[in-house]
Design an enzyme around this catalytic site. Structure first.
Site, PDB file in Angstrom:
ATOM      1  N   SER A 120       0.815  -1.211   0.000  1.00  0.00           N
ATOM      2  CA  SER A 120       0.000   0.000   0.000  1.00  0.00           C
ATOM      3  C   SER A 120       0.846   1.258   0.000  1.00  0.00           C
ATOM      4  CB  SER A 120      -0.934  -0.005   1.220  1.00  0.00           C
ATOM      5  OG  SER A 120      -0.201  -0.262   2.399  1.00  0.00           O
ATOM      6  N   HIS A 141      -2.550  -2.955  -5.764  1.00  0.00           N
ATOM      7  CA  HIS A 141      -3.014  -2.694  -4.409  1.00  0.00           C
ATOM      8  C   HIS A 141      -4.522  -2.876  -4.291  1.00  0.00           C
ATOM      9  CE1 HIS A 141      -3.751   0.460  -1.034  1.00  0.00           C
ATOM     10  NE2 HIS A 141      -3.691  -0.756  -0.543  1.00  0.00           N
ATOM     11  N   GLU A 153      -5.710  -0.350  -7.077  1.00  0.00           N
ATOM     12  CA  GLU A 153      -4.727   0.621  -7.570  1.00  0.00           C
ATOM     13  C   GLU A 153      -3.632  -0.141  -8.311  1.00  0.00           C
ATOM     14  OE1 GLU A 153      -3.831   4.545  -5.004  1.00  0.00           O
ATOM     15  OE2 GLU A 153      -3.542   2.697  -3.892  1.00  0.00           O
ATOM     16  N   ASN A 191      -3.639   6.060  -0.187  1.00  0.00           N
ATOM     17  CA  ASN A 191      -3.072   6.331   1.132  1.00  0.00           C
ATOM     18  C   ASN A 191      -2.378   7.682   1.222  1.00  0.00           C
ATOM     19  OD1 ASN A 191      -3.895   4.095   2.691  1.00  0.00           O
ATOM     20  ND2 ASN A 191      -2.488   2.808   1.547  1.00  0.00           N
TER      21      ASN A 191
END
Length: 247
Positions: A120, A141, A153, A191
């Site tokens: 991540s 991800h 992702e 993130n």
């Protein structure tokens, strides 16, 4: 590159979810590998339980559930991943742990195989540097819980080939996921935006701006997110949040 067999290294919550979707939705043969034999058995039992609930709710037939479970195979070492066309690594969010996995995969998997990391936040280029074929390494991800969350992702490293990118996008589509492509930067897209919010929520709690309940309620009802940032941090895992923010 048509993916028929998927290897999953690391079958914790994320790895098990990825394996379930690959077997159930994409109908791939799935090779499961984890150094913890008990975790392997627990993950397979959890998948079976989740599928059984779907049968009870009428979302899945008994035959479909049995076919899904039949697509799983447990492997004991990296050499047994040799038949995989695509490997997703989902071990702990620590570069030193992942580095050992990529060194072992590099020595064992087929030359055509793509190696994807579920990281991540960690640099894809750095992880690819632990192999002799960085063009075959990419970030993939998934979001937690994998069977529910639609987004994946996709993060190419500096040496990731277009062939690898297109094969990864095709696999995500086969798994009925929606993809977003992120530049390789700390935290990627999700993130990079989410973790500062989680961090600020922790500061707000520490400074006594509001209680846990009031902070979460403010964000849920005030910004229409399904889960407050402090509850979400617990759901992700505080150790994982910290590891992401330290990248």
């Amino acid at each position: 590159q048509d993916v028929k067999t998927l290897g999953v290294v690391g079958v914790g919550q994320m790895g098990a979810g990825i394996a379930q979707v690959a077997a159930q939705v994409a109908k791939l043969q799935v090779l499961l590998m984890d150094g913890d034999r008990n975790k392997l058995e627990k993950s397979l039992k959890n998948i079976d339980t989740l599928l059984e609930k779907n049968v009870a709710k009428g979302r899945l037939t008994r035959e479909e559930k049995d076919q899904t479970m039949s697509r799983f195979s447990v492997v004991r070492d990296y050499e047994e991943l040799g038949s995989a066309d695509f490997i997703v690594e989902a071990v702990a969010e620590a570069e030193e742990v992942k580095a050992k996995v990529y060194q072992a995969l590099n020595a064992s998997v087929a030359q055509h195989a793509i190696m994807a990391t579920n990281t991540s936040s960690i640099s894809i280029t750095r992880l690819a540097s632990y192999t002799s074929r960085p063009s075959k390494v990419i970030g993939m991800h998934f979001m937690n819980p994998v069977p529910v969350m639609k987004l994946v992702e996709i993060i190419p490293g500096i040496a990731t080939s277009d062939t690898t990118l297109q094969a990864t996008l095709a696999l995500a589509k086969k798994m009925d996921k929606t993809t977003a492509i992120s530049k390789e930067m700390p935290g990627f897209i999700a993130n990079r935006i989410l973790m500062p919010m989680v961090n600020e929520a922790v500061f707000a709690l520490m400074e006594g701006i509001g209680s846990i309940e009031d902070i979460d309620m403010t964000m849920k009802l005030g910004t229409n997110v399904p889960m407050g940032p402090l509850t979400l941090a617990d759901f992700i895992g505080l150790d994982t949040c910290l590891a992401i923010m330290r990248v």
